[in-house]
Scaffold this motif. Structure first.
Motif, mmCIF file in Angstrom:
data_model
loop_
_atom_site.group_PDB
_atom_site.id
_atom_site.type_symbol
_atom_site.label_atom_id
_atom_site.label_comp_id
_atom_site.label_asym_id
_atom_site.label_seq_id
_atom_site.Cartn_x
_atom_site.Cartn_y
_atom_site.Cartn_z
ATOM 1 N N PRO A 171 9.429 8.393 13.702
ATOM 2 C CA PRO A 171 8.980 7.157 13.066
ATOM 3 C C PRO A 171 8.029 7.434 11.911
ATOM 4 O O PRO A 171 7.251 8.392 11.966
ATOM 5 C CB PRO A 171 8.258 6.418 14.207
ATOM 6 N N LEU A 172 8.094 6.600 10.877
ATOM 7 C CA LEU A 172 7.226 6.752 9.697
ATOM 8 C C LEU A 172 7.310 8.195 9.186
ATOM 9 O O LEU A 172 6.310 8.886 9.016
ATOM 10 C CB LEU A 172 5.769 6.375 10.032
ATOM 11 N N CYS A 173 8.542 8.602 8.901
ATOM 12 C CA CYS A 173 8.811 10.039 8.696
ATOM 13 C C CYS A 173 8.437 10.562 7.319
ATOM 14 O O CYS A 173 8.316 11.772 7.136
ATOM 15 C CB CYS A 173 10.276 10.336 8.979
ATOM 16 N N GLY A 174 8.275 9.690 6.314
ATOM 17 C CA GLY A 174 8.023 10.201 4.968
ATOM 18 C C GLY A 174 9.143 11.160 4.574
ATOM 19 O O GLY A 174 10.324 10.896 4.813
ATOM 20 N N ARG B 107 1.539 4.135 -2.870
ATOM 21 C CA ARG B 107 1.239 5.546 -2.625
ATOM 22 C C ARG B 107 2.399 6.448 -3.071
ATOM 23 O O ARG B 107 2.190 7.474 -3.708
ATOM 24 C CB ARG B 107 0.946 5.791 -1.138
ATOM 25 N N TRP B 108 3.618 6.031 -2.728
ATOM 26 C CA TRP B 108 4.786 6.857 -3.105
ATOM 27 C C TRP B 108 5.042 6.763 -4.612
ATOM 28 O O TRP B 108 5.364 7.760 -5.262
ATOM 29 C CB TRP B 108 6.027 6.416 -2.312
ATOM 30 N N GLU B 109 4.856 5.564 -5.169
ATOM 31 C CA GLU B 109 5.106 5.373 -6.597
ATOM 32 C C GLU B 109 4.163 6.237 -7.438
ATOM 33 O O GLU B 109 4.555 6.803 -8.447
ATOM 34 C CB GLU B 109 4.943 3.873 -6.918
ATOM 35 N N GLN C 209 16.067 3.491 6.154
ATOM 36 C CA GLN C 209 15.009 3.047 5.253
ATOM 37 C C GLN C 209 14.770 1.552 5.440
ATOM 38 O O GLN C 209 15.704 0.752 5.385
ATOM 39 C CB GLN C 209 15.412 3.355 3.802
ATOM 40 N N GLY C 210 13.511 1.203 5.698
ATOM 41 C CA GLY C 210 13.146 -0.190 5.899
ATOM 42 C C GLY C 210 11.933 -0.268 6.806
ATOM 43 O O GLY C 210 11.366 0.763 7.189
ATOM 44 N N ASP C 211 11.565 -1.490 7.150
ATOM 45 C CA ASP C 211 10.377 -1.704 7.979
ATOM 46 C C ASP C 211 10.699 -1.396 9.445
ATOM 47 O O ASP C 211 11.568 -2.032 10.038
ATOM 48 C CB ASP C 211 9.944 -3.168 7.815
ATOM 49 N N PHE D 229 0.830 -1.204 0.000
ATOM 50 C CA PHE D 229 0.000 0.000 0.000
ATOM 51 C C PHE D 229 0.871 1.264 0.000
ATOM 52 O O PHE D 229 0.671 2.181 -0.801
ATOM 53 C CB PHE D 229 -0.910 -0.034 1.247
ATOM 54 N N TRP D 230 1.872 1.303 0.898
ATOM 55 C CA TRP D 230 2.695 2.521 1.022
ATOM 56 C C TRP D 230 3.618 2.687 -0.180
ATOM 57 O O TRP D 230 3.826 3.804 -0.663
ATOM 58 C CB TRP D 230 3.492 2.481 2.327
ATOM 59 N N HIS D 231 4.141 1.559 -0.677
ATOM 60 C CA HIS D 231 4.988 1.648 -1.878
ATOM 61 C C HIS D 231 4.176 2.224 -3.036
ATOM 62 O O HIS D 231 4.655 3.098 -3.769
ATOM 63 C CB HIS D 231 5.558 0.265 -2.231
HETATM 64 C C1 LIG Z 1 0.875 8.974 6.492
HETATM 65 S S1 LIG Z 1 2.551 8.969 6.067
HETATM 66 C C2 LIG Z 1 3.180 10.212 7.189
HETATM 67 C C3 LIG Z 1 4.575 10.668 6.894
HETATM 68 C C4 LIG Z 1 5.110 11.765 7.848
HETATM 69 N N1 LIG Z 1 5.002 11.391 9.235
HETATM 70 C C5 LIG Z 1 4.433 13.083 7.589
HETATM 71 O O1 LIG Z 1 3.884 13.659 8.536
HETATM 72 O O2 LIG Z 1 4.487 13.572 6.445
HETATM 73 C C6 LIG Z 1 3.114 7.434 6.756
HETATM 74 C C7 LIG Z 1 4.517 7.013 6.299
HETATM 75 O O3 LIG Z 1 4.904 5.831 6.978
HETATM 76 C C8 LIG Z 1 5.624 4.991 6.090
HETATM 77 N N2 LIG Z 1 5.496 3.618 6.620
HETATM 78 C C9 LIG Z 1 4.393 2.833 6.600
HETATM 79 N N3 LIG Z 1 4.636 1.659 7.186
HETATM 80 C C10 LIG Z 1 5.934 1.675 7.605
HETATM 81 C C11 LIG Z 1 6.776 0.744 8.278
HETATM 82 N N4 LIG Z 1 6.347 -0.463 8.636
HETATM 83 N N5 LIG Z 1 8.059 1.107 8.555
HETATM 84 C C12 LIG Z 1 8.517 2.340 8.199
HETATM 85 N N6 LIG Z 1 7.747 3.271 7.556
HETATM 86 C C13 LIG Z 1 6.478 2.941 7.254
HETATM 87 C C14 LIG Z 1 4.944 5.225 4.751
HETATM 88 O O4 LIG Z 1 5.759 4.883 3.650
HETATM 89 C C15 LIG Z 1 4.629 6.724 4.816
HETATM 90 O O5 LIG Z 1 5.656 7.500 4.264
#
Ligand SMILES: C[S@@+](CC[C@H](N)C(=O)[O-])C[C@H]1O[C@@H](n2cnc3c(N)ncnc32)[C@H](O)[C@@H]1O
Length: 211
Positions: free
Chosen positions: A42-45, A7-9, A101-103, A3-5
């Motif tokens: 975390p999940l920084c985008g 979205r970015w793609e 970068q990673g899970d 899903f997230w891949h």
């Molecule tokens: C809703 S976005 C928010 C990004 C950022 N916090 C912001 O405020 O712009 C959520 C982000 O989490 C990343 N993400 C989702 N699951 C993840 C995981 N298991 N590990 C690391 N990042 C993850 C997604 O790729 C996406 O960029």
């Protein structure tokens, strides 16, 4: 994760903002942090909030699944990071920024030992069944005494499909009930957001301390 891949793609990244988050600017000082401390995002985008945090003197460690997001953060900021591999994750470093970068869930304990964390659109990006594991990762990647700023949205979940998934105040207290102290800093009803067809939506800001 697919899903997230996707979205970015396809550049469907409606959560990304070209301005600093107003709740971050308003409440960060209440965490009482020294400038030269490490902040986990975390999940920084490619969030610009990391730039603001760096401007306050902090070292930033961002965790992000999608490589394109990490590369965009550095490219758009005119930075050229050094790249290496750390415990199966790619690490991009351009001080004061380190983006891993990673899970997030696959990160070994103590890979990061942050003094603080900032959560905007991270915990609410995860469905309810992943949130215990998320809180556990926060515990594993921060020092004892670390403080966090958490921004949440709460709305009747059946009225909209997430993400963002609703996170109610009482659930925040429950998720962080073991080994954390939770302080509710602010709560606002968001009238404009009702246009999405929601009967109510509130934003809350929390200060969370890891005991
Ligand atoms: C809703 S976005 C928010 C990004 C950022 N916090 C912001 O405020 O712009 C959520 C982000 O989490 C990343 N993400 C989702 N699951 C993840 C995981 N298991 N590990 C690391 N990042 C993850 C997604 O790729 C996406 O960029």
């Amino acid at each position: 994760m697919e899903f997230w891949h996707n979205r970015w793609e396809t550049e469907q990244i409606g959560w990304h903002r070209s301005e600093f988050n107003d709740m971050l600017l308003k409440h960060w000082a209440s965490l009482g942090l020294e400038a030269e401390t490490e902040v986990l995002v975390p999940l920084c985008g490619k969030s610009l909030d990391m730039v603001w945090l760096a401007q306050q003197g902090h070292r930033i460690v961002g965790l992000e699944l999608v490589d394109k997001a990490v590369q965009s953060f550095f490219e758009e900021g005119g930075m050229t990071p050094e790249k290496d591999i750390m415990e199966g994750h790619q690490r991009y470093v351009c001080p004061p920024f380190t983006l891993i970068q990673g899970d997030l869930f696959a990160l070994e304990e103590h890979t990061v030992q942050a003094d603080a964390w900032y959560d905007r659109a991270a915990m609410i990006a995860l469905p309810a069944n992943m949130r215990d594991a998320y809180v556990e990762q926060l515990r594993r990647q921060t020092k004892s005494g670390a403080v966090g700023l958490l921004i949440t949205y709460a709305y009747p979940q059946h009225e909209m499909e997430g993400p963002p998934f609703a996170l109610h105040d009482e659930d925040v207290k429950r998720f962080f009930s073991d080994g954390f102290e939770v302080e509710h800093l602010e709560g606002i009803e968001l009238e404009d957001e009702r246009e999405r067809g929601l009967s109510s939506i509130t934003l809350s800001v929390f200060k969370i301390t890891r005991i």
